[in-house]
Every structure is written in C-alpha cells, then in structure tokens.
Design a protein around this motif. Structure first.
Motif, short mmCIF file in Angstrom:
data_model
loop_
_atom_site.label_atom_id
_atom_site.label_comp_id
_atom_site.label_asym_id
_atom_site.label_seq_id
_atom_site.Cartn_x
_atom_site.Cartn_y
_atom_site.Cartn_z
N LYS A 1 23.96 -28.35 -8.55
CA LYS A 1 22.66 -29.20 -9.14
C LYS A 1 22.75 -29.37 -10.81
O LYS A 1 22.63 -30.36 -11.41
N GLN A 2 23.35 -28.35 -11.36
CA GLN A 2 23.66 -28.28 -12.89
C GLN A 2 24.87 -29.39 -12.98
O GLN A 2 24.66 -30.25 -13.80
N LYS A 3 25.79 -29.32 -12.01
CA LYS A 3 27.01 -30.38 -12.23
C LYS A 3 26.66 -31.61 -12.11
O LYS A 3 26.85 -32.48 -12.71
N LEU A 4 25.61 -31.97 -10.87
CA LEU A 4 25.24 -33.37 -10.81
C LEU A 4 24.37 -33.63 -12.20
O LEU A 4 24.49 -34.73 -12.22
N THR A 5 23.46 -32.83 -12.69
CA THR A 5 22.81 -33.41 -13.90
C THR A 5 23.45 -33.61 -15.06
O THR A 5 23.40 -34.56 -15.74
N GLU A 6 24.84 -32.73 -15.21
CA GLU A 6 25.62 -32.93 -16.31
C GLU A 6 26.31 -34.43 -16.01
O GLU A 6 26.68 -35.05 -16.95
N GLN B 1 24.06 -23.60 -4.91
CA GLN B 1 23.01 -24.90 -4.98
C GLN B 1 22.92 -25.18 -6.65
O GLN B 1 22.56 -26.06 -7.00
N LYS B 2 22.58 -24.00 -7.36
CA LYS B 2 22.37 -23.89 -8.69
C LYS B 2 23.48 -24.65 -9.34
O LYS B 2 23.27 -25.41 -10.30
N GLU C 1 25.35 -34.83 -1.52
CA GLU C 1 24.79 -34.29 -2.72
C GLU C 1 23.38 -33.86 -2.42
O GLU C 1 22.42 -33.85 -2.90
N ASN C 2 23.44 -33.33 -0.93
CA ASN C 2 22.22 -32.61 -0.49
C ASN C 2 22.25 -31.42 -0.50
O ASN C 2 22.47 -30.46 0.81
N PHE C 3 22.11 -30.68 -1.69
CA PHE C 3 22.43 -29.26 -1.82
C PHE C 3 21.22 -28.35 -1.27
O PHE C 3 21.65 -27.29 -0.97
N LYS C 4 20.02 -28.88 -1.28
CA LYS C 4 19.12 -27.97 -0.73
C LYS C 4 19.15 -27.53 0.72
O LYS C 4 18.62 -26.43 1.18
N ARG C 5 20.21 -28.39 1.46
CA ARG C 5 20.15 -27.94 3.03
C ARG C 5 21.40 -26.93 3.10
O ARG C 5 21.79 -26.60 4.16
N ILE C 6 22.06 -26.65 2.05
CA ILE C 6 23.24 -25.79 2.23
C ILE C 6 22.81 -24.35 2.74
O ILE C 6 21.79 -23.83 2.16
N HIS C 7 23.12 -23.84 3.83
CA HIS C 7 22.76 -22.53 4.41
C HIS C 7 24.01 -21.94 5.00
O HIS C 7 24.76 -22.58 5.63
N LEU C 8 24.08 -20.70 4.36
CA LEU C 8 25.23 -19.75 4.88
C LEU C 8 24.70 -18.51 5.57
O LEU C 8 23.62 -17.97 5.33
N HIS C 9 25.42 -18.02 6.57
CA HIS C 9 24.84 -16.90 7.26
C HIS C 9 25.12 -15.47 6.63
O HIS C 9 26.12 -15.38 5.87
N GLY C 10 24.49 -14.46 6.76
CA GLY C 10 24.52 -13.24 6.03
C GLY C 10 23.91 -13.04 4.70
O GLY C 10 23.57 -14.07 4.08
N PHE C 11 23.93 -11.92 4.24
CA PHE C 11 23.29 -11.59 2.95
C PHE C 11 24.16 -12.21 1.86
O PHE C 11 23.67 -12.95 1.09
N TYR C 12 25.43 -11.89 1.75
CA TYR C 12 26.26 -12.49 0.66
C TYR C 12 26.40 -14.21 0.95
O TYR C 12 26.64 -14.89 0.05
N GLY C 13 26.52 -14.68 2.35
CA GLY C 13 26.43 -16.03 2.35
C GLY C 13 25.23 -16.78 1.90
O GLY C 13 25.35 -17.73 1.15
#
Length: 333
Positions: free
Chosen positions: A103-108, A99-100, A79-91
């Motif tokens: 975070k929403q699902k975690l709050t729900e 992440q959004k 549940e450490n969504f802030k550290r999610i990082h993917l390469h490239g523009f679309y990544g």
C-alpha cells in the motif's frame, strides 16, 4: 511451467526443518530402544507406519504454500492487497506486513507519477514562457532592419530569468545536499541580487531603495539569493511605473515593500501553492506560479520564515524572518 517447477522445488526445500525434526525423532526413538535393549525391529516398524503420514503432511504443506504464493502474486498484480491471506500465525503476520508495504509502495508510485506529470506540465509551461520573448524579438526583427539593444537585452534577460527558474526547480528536490552554511554580509547579498537584475528594474521603470545595514547572517548565500531574486523581481514586476521597491533590515527581519497593484485578499492564502498564478499572474503574464512556491520551500530548509501582506492597489510587503540564533547584526565588517 518452468517457473512453477522452480517454485515447487523451493517450497519443498523450505520444508527441510520438518524433515530434520522427523529424523531427530527417529534418532531419539532409536537411542531409547538401545538404552532399554528393545528389539531394533521396532524402529523399522515405526518408520514404515509414520513415513506415509509424514510425506502426506509435507505434501499438504507444500500444496498450501504453493497456492498461497500463486494467489498472492495474482493479487499483487491486480493491486488488490486487502484480499491477500496466508495460513498460519506467521503467514497472517507476513500478509499484514505485505499489505502495508505494498500500500505504501502504491502510494509512492502514484505520487511519483503525479510528480512526473506536474514536472512535464511545468516544463511545457516554462518552454512557452521562454518562447514568448524570443518570438516577440523575432517579430520585431522581421518588421525592422535594426532592433534597439535595450529591447534585445530585455528579452534576453527575461529568457535567462525563466531558464534560471527552470534549473532551480529541477534541483529543488535534492538541493539540501548542496547547502553550504556560512556567515555572509546580508547587505552585499541584497546589492548583488539588485545588480544582477538591474536591467529588469530599468525595463519596468522601477528604482530600488536599500536601507540594509551591514549584518552578518548564517545561511547559504546561493540559495538565499534565489529567494531574494524571486521576491524582489515580483515586487518590480507588479510595481507602478516610476515606482520604488524599498528593502530594509531590522530586528533580524528583511522587509521588501512595493507600491503596486497588490494581491487580492482571497488569493493571499494560496500564493505559496505550486502552480498558483492568481489574477495578477494571468493579467500581467510572465508567471509560472512556481516562484514563490520555490522560495517558500528553500526558506524552510534555510530556517527562514516568510510572511506576505498586501492591499489591492496599495502594495505588497514581504518579510523574511531570520532565526535570531543564526543571524547577528554586526556593524563592523
């Protein structure tokens, strides 16, 4: 290991677009060679010198995507969504969206767990409230060979009232699907609620005084009755002995007045909070702190504004303001 192999295979398959581009490039080069009558051996040389760099690029892409997926899955589990990082523009765009979303699902999920915990707490509370009159009745029966029917009726009515509240609370989250709006006679609705709770009036030595003229109201009669029952039984419960509960209707406003213990000024802003019983509820018992909360929630759906004013040791006034566009006074039934 099997899952990792499947993941690698899926990533390799996802690189088909690059393979198509490479083959189109070779086909285009071949066409140019034929067009300009260039020796076709050049195509073989080009393929031989470009196939390894191409495979290395594809391999690097597959490795990077594989590590991104594994790292993302680990971070999601933690549940450490802030550290999610993917390469490239679309990544990066996908990572931000993920992440959004997470975070929403975690709050729900947290809200759902809190809601389930509250529901469990209130079920325990209600079971206690329903058990109290039954225990009282059992003790009376053990000490006496016969129990007055009035006392039995009073305890049964109290259990029935608490059970109805419990069922109402259980349907509250989805009750808007059960709404049927129609024009009803408000006077008949009020009288019906009084009749259904006549034993409650008698047990508290309180009398109703109804001055509600024939008025047509566009609403749902069943859910309006729940609001009225809650407000009226509260008025009876906290009235003085031999008191009167006045119920009147004027200018699209239904007013319910009791002359009882009243509500402390400091507690008035909190009376619609879920689970709030206040000092009156603690001293008089039979209070779950859910009645006015449910009444307020139902009123909002029905388009009714609820206003409460009170003075300690003088009484309480509850006003239900009906939408003037939906309510019409009609003296002809």
């Amino acid at each position: 290991m099997k899952n990792n192999t499947k993941l690698v295979f899926k990533i390799i398959i996802s690189e088909w677009i690059n393979l198509v581009i490479y083959l189109l490039f070779l086909a285009l080069f071949c066409f140019i060679c034929i067009l300009y009558k260039v020796d076709l051996n050049v195509i073989g040389d080009l393929t031989r010198y470009t196939i390894m760099p191409f495979l290395m690029i594809i391999g690097f892409q597959v490795y990077r995507k594989y590590t991104d997926v594994k790292a993302t899955n680990t971070l999601i589990k933690e549940e450490n969504f802030k550290r999610i990082h993917l390469h490239g523009f679309y990544g990066r765009l996908y990572a931000q969206t993920l992440q959004k979303f997470m975070k929403q699902k975690l709050t729900e999920n947290r809200n759902l767990m809190e809601s389930l915990k509250n529901r469990e707490d209130y079920l325990i509370l209600w079971s206690h409230e329903m058990k109290t009159p039954l225990t009282s009745l059992l003790m009376i029966a053990e000490n006496n060979s016969s129990v007055p029917s009035e006392e039995v009726s009073e305890k049964i009515e109290l259990v029935n009232y608490q059970l109805k509240q419990l069922l109402t609370f259980d349907r509250l989250d989805d009750f808007n699907h059960d709404l049927v709006f129609e024009k009803i006679n408000l006077s008949d609705c009020v009288k019906k609620v009084i009749q259904q709770n006549v034993s409650f009036f008698l047990s508290h030595d309180v009398m109703p005084k109804i001055t509600v003229p024939p008025a047509k109201i566009l609403t749902d009669s069943k859910w309006l009755s729940i609001i009225l029952e809650q407000v009226i039984t509260n008025a009876v419960k906290y009235s003085d002995k031999n008191g009167i509960v006045q119920i009147s209707f004027n200018d699209d406003t239904l007013t319910i007045v009791d002359h009882g213990i009243g509500i402390a000024k400091s507690e008035l802003p909190r009376i619609f909070e879920q689970g709030f019983t206040g000092s009156n509820g603690r001293t008089h018992g039979e209070a779950t702190g859910m009645g006015l909360y449910m009444a307020q929630r139902i009123a909002k759906i029905l388009g009714i504004k609820v206003k409460v004013s009170s003075i300690e040791n003088v009484g309480t006034t509850v006003k239900l303001f009906f939408n003037s566009k939906k309510s019409r006074q009609n003296n002809k039934l």
